[in-house]
Design a protein around this motif. Structure first.
Motif, short mmCIF file in Angstrom:
data_model
loop_
_atom_site.label_atom_id
_atom_site.label_comp_id
_atom_site.label_asym_id
_atom_site.label_seq_id
_atom_site.Cartn_x
_atom_site.Cartn_y
_atom_site.Cartn_z
N GLN A 144 -1.99 2.34 -6.11
CA GLN A 144 -2.20 1.87 -4.74
C GLN A 144 -1.07 0.97 -4.25
N SER A 145 -0.41 0.26 -5.17
CA SER A 145 0.71 -0.59 -4.80
C SER A 145 1.78 -0.45 -5.86
N ALA A 174 3.54 10.49 -5.18
CA ALA A 174 2.30 10.15 -5.89
C ALA A 174 2.26 10.81 -7.26
N SER A 227 -2.41 9.45 -8.79
CA SER A 227 -3.19 9.22 -7.57
C SER A 227 -3.93 7.90 -7.60
N VAL A 242 -4.57 -2.45 -4.27
CA VAL A 242 -3.77 -2.65 -3.06
C VAL A 242 -3.29 -4.10 -3.06
N HIS A 289 6.36 8.37 -0.01
CA HIS A 289 5.91 7.94 -1.33
C HIS A 289 5.62 9.15 -2.21
N ASP A 346 3.51 0.11 -11.23
CA ASP A 346 2.45 0.52 -10.31
C ASP A 346 1.15 -0.20 -10.64
N ASP A 351 0.87 -1.18 0.00
CA ASP A 351 0.00 0.00 0.00
C ASP A 351 0.90 1.23 0.00
N VAL A 352 0.91 1.94 -1.11
CA VAL A 352 1.83 3.08 -1.25
C VAL A 352 1.56 4.16 -0.21
N HIS A 353 0.35 4.21 0.31
CA HIS A 353 0.02 5.24 1.30
C HIS A 353 0.69 4.97 2.65
N GLU A 354 1.21 3.76 2.82
CA GLU A 354 1.91 3.39 4.04
C GLU A 354 3.43 3.50 3.90
#
Length: 169
Positions: A115-116, A109, A112, A140, A107, A136, A100-103
């Motif tokens: 997700q992974s 972006a 947008s 997720v 990261h 990309d 999960d790129v948001h974790e």
């Protein structure tokens, strides 16, 4: 003459990558232009694997990573070593599989919808950093250990056939 056949979703993931490695070898075997090879390699992977929204290269120019041939939406052009997933892979020379790129701290972006992500460092036989191969997904947890092994095998073919034996152009 090379013909693209998409990796069958009925094959196991390792078998899909074995097929892609064979296709990449065939695709790159007779061409000596690095940019042409990178463009075709990007297209092959992007159009052969499900669940991708970006696949391409960032090449190291001696100071930072600079976007190279890719498939997908427009991308970030320059990435510092150690920054984001690509910069981390380049600096550590270790494949990064990000569920999960948001974790992922820091990261970047560019799209947008991503997700992974999986990023494989590209290193010449003499240890010189070439750049990174970046893929990309809008899903997720799209990438796992089988993807890491498969992408690393593909990247070894790219470095061997499309970089090490070809002329810079």
């Amino acid at each position: 003459m090379f013909q693209v056949s998409t990796a069958s979703s009925q094959l196991s993931k390792p078998a899909q990558y074995e097929e892609l490695v064979a296709q990449a070898r065939s695709l790159l075997a007779d061409e000596t232009d690095r940019i042409a090879n990178a463009a075709n390699f990007s297209s092959l992977v992007f159009n052969s694997l499900d669940g991708l929204n970006w696949a391409g290269f960032y090449f190291f120019d001696g100071a930072e990573l600079v976007v190279g041939p890719f498939q997908g939406k427009p991308a970030c052009v320059r990435i510092a070593l150690g920054r984001g997933v690509c910069g981390t892979a380049a600096q550590t020379r270790v494949t990064q599989v990000v569920r999960d790129v948001h974790e992922f701290p820091g990261h970047i972006a560019c799209d947008s919808a991503s997700q992974s992500e999986i990023v494989v460092p590209l290193v010449a036989a003499d240890g010189t950093l070439i750049g990174v191969w970046d893929v990309d997904s809008p899903l997720v947890a799209r990438f796992d250990a089988d993807d890491a092994k498969g992408m690393e095998a593909l990247c070894r073919v790219f470095v061997e056939l499309a970089w090490s034996r070809t002329a810079a152009k």
